[in-house]
Design a protein around this motif. Sequence first.
Motif, PDB file in Angstrom:
ATOM      1  N   UNK A  49       0.836  -1.203   0.000  1.00 54.73           N
ATOM      2  CA  UNK A  49       0.000   0.000   0.000  1.00 54.73           C
ATOM      3  C   UNK A  49       0.871   1.254   0.000  1.00 54.73           C
ATOM      4  N   UNK A  50       1.972   1.218   0.724  1.00 56.19           N
ATOM      5  CA  UNK A  50       2.894   2.351   0.769  1.00 56.19           C
ATOM      6  C   UNK A  50       3.513   2.627  -0.600  1.00 56.19           C
ATOM      7  N   UNK A  51       3.897   1.552  -1.307  1.00 55.94           N
ATOM      8  CA  UNK A  51       4.445   1.722  -2.648  1.00 55.94           C
ATOM      9  C   UNK A  51       3.386   2.289  -3.599  1.00 55.94           C
ATOM     10  N   UNK A  52       2.156   1.813  -3.448  1.00 56.75           N
ATOM     11  CA  UNK A  52       1.068   2.310  -4.287  1.00 56.75           C
ATOM     12  C   UNK A  52       0.830   3.797  -4.036  1.00 56.75           C
ATOM     13  N   UNK A  53       0.887   4.181  -2.781  1.00 58.12           N
ATOM     14  CA  UNK A  53       0.705   5.587  -2.433  1.00 58.12           C
ATOM     15  C   UNK A  53       1.820   6.440  -3.027  1.00 58.12           C
ATOM     16  N   UNK A  54       3.053   5.926  -2.968  1.00 57.13           N
ATOM     17  CA  UNK A  54       4.194   6.628  -3.555  1.00 57.13           C
ATOM     18  C   UNK A  54       3.994   6.797  -5.065  1.00 57.13           C
ATOM     19  N   UNK A  55       3.591   5.719  -5.748  1.00 57.02           N
ATOM     20  CA  UNK A  55       3.343   5.779  -7.195  1.00 57.02           C
ATOM     21  C   UNK A  55       2.294   6.841  -7.499  1.00 57.02           C
ATOM     22  N   UNK A  56       1.214   6.846  -6.732  1.00 58.60           N
ATOM     23  CA  UNK A  56       0.118   7.794  -6.961  1.00 58.60           C
ATOM     24  C   UNK A  56       0.596   9.232  -6.731  1.00 58.60           C
ATOM     25  N   UNK A  57       1.435   9.450  -5.731  1.00 57.87           N
ATOM     26  CA  UNK A  57       1.915  10.801  -5.437  1.00 57.87           C
ATOM     27  C   UNK A  57       2.810  11.337  -6.554  1.00 57.87           C
ATOM     28  N   UNK A  58       3.445  10.434  -7.297  1.00 55.66           N
ATOM     29  CA  UNK A  58       4.307  10.830  -8.411  1.00 55.66           C
ATOM     30  C   UNK A  58       3.546  10.886  -9.741  1.00 55.66           C
ATOM     31  N   UNK A  59       2.281  10.511  -9.718  1.00 49.66           N
ATOM     32  CA  UNK A  59       1.476  10.559 -10.931  1.00 49.66           C
ATOM     33  C   UNK A  59       1.607   9.330 -11.810  1.00 49.66           C
ATOM     34  N   UNK A  60       2.238   8.273 -11.302  1.00 49.11           N
ATOM     35  CA  UNK A  60       2.363   7.038 -12.074  1.00 49.11           C
ATOM     36  C   UNK A  60       1.019   6.325 -12.091  1.00 49.11           C
ATOM     37  N   UNK A  61       0.601   5.871 -13.255  1.00 50.53           N
ATOM     38  CA  UNK A  61      -0.695   5.215 -13.374  1.00 50.53           C
ATOM     39  C   UNK A  61      -0.590   3.702 -13.497  1.00 50.53           C
ATOM     40  N   UNK A  62       0.538   3.206 -13.998  1.00 46.28           N
ATOM     41  CA  UNK A  62       0.699   1.766 -14.203  1.00 46.28           C
ATOM     42  C   UNK A  62       1.351   1.114 -12.991  1.00 46.28           C
ATOM     43  N   UNK A  63       0.923  -0.097 -12.710  1.00 45.99           N
ATOM     44  CA  UNK A  63       1.538  -0.842 -11.614  1.00 45.99           C
ATOM     45  C   UNK A  63       2.837  -1.469 -12.116  1.00 45.99           C
ATOM     46  N   UNK A  64       3.767  -1.799 -11.206  1.00 48.75           N
ATOM     47  CA  UNK A  64       5.050  -2.364 -11.631  1.00 48.75           C
ATOM     48  C   UNK A  64       4.865  -3.711 -12.315  1.00 48.75           C
ATOM     49  N   UNK A  65       5.720  -3.989 -13.277  1.00 50.44           N
ATOM     50  CA  UNK A  65       5.658  -5.239 -14.029  1.00 50.44           C
ATOM     51  C   UNK A  65       6.688  -6.259 -13.557  1.00 50.44           C
ATOM     52  N   UNK A  66       7.699  -5.770 -12.809  1.00 47.87           N
ATOM     53  CA  UNK A  66       8.787  -6.649 -12.389  1.00 47.87           C
ATOM     54  C   UNK A  66       9.004  -6.560 -10.876  1.00 47.87           C
ATOM     55  N   UNK A  67       9.479  -7.652 -10.297  1.00 56.86           N
ATOM     56  CA  UNK A  67       9.823  -7.659  -8.874  1.00 56.86           C
ATOM     57  C   UNK A  67      11.078  -6.818  -8.674  1.00 56.86           C
TER      58      UNK A  67
END
Length: 91
Positions: free
Chosen positions: A20-38
């Motif tokens: 959830x923390x990583x998702x929040x970070x992505x959202x704060x940066x405006x990233x829309x796609x989820x990560x594809x790689x570990x």
Amino acid sequence: MFEDKTLVCRDCGKEFVWTAGEQEFYASRGFENQPQRCKACRDARKNAVRGERQMFDAVCAACGKACKVPFQPREDRPVYCSECFAKMKQN
């Protein structure tokens, strides 16, 4: 608002948790796609892409000292060592 998600790495096929923390970070940066790689595959990919930088031998046009530069020197353009280049940027 955000919940941990389990995703599958596109390179190694292993499952990894997108927190959830990583998702929040992505959202704060405006990233829309989820990560594809570990993380391990992302790190391996970054290191492979960067690789070792090729350096070329040159002679500084200002001081005449031998130096190495990260580009292929051309006869029609002067090449400067890092010290002379820094001096030129200050002026």
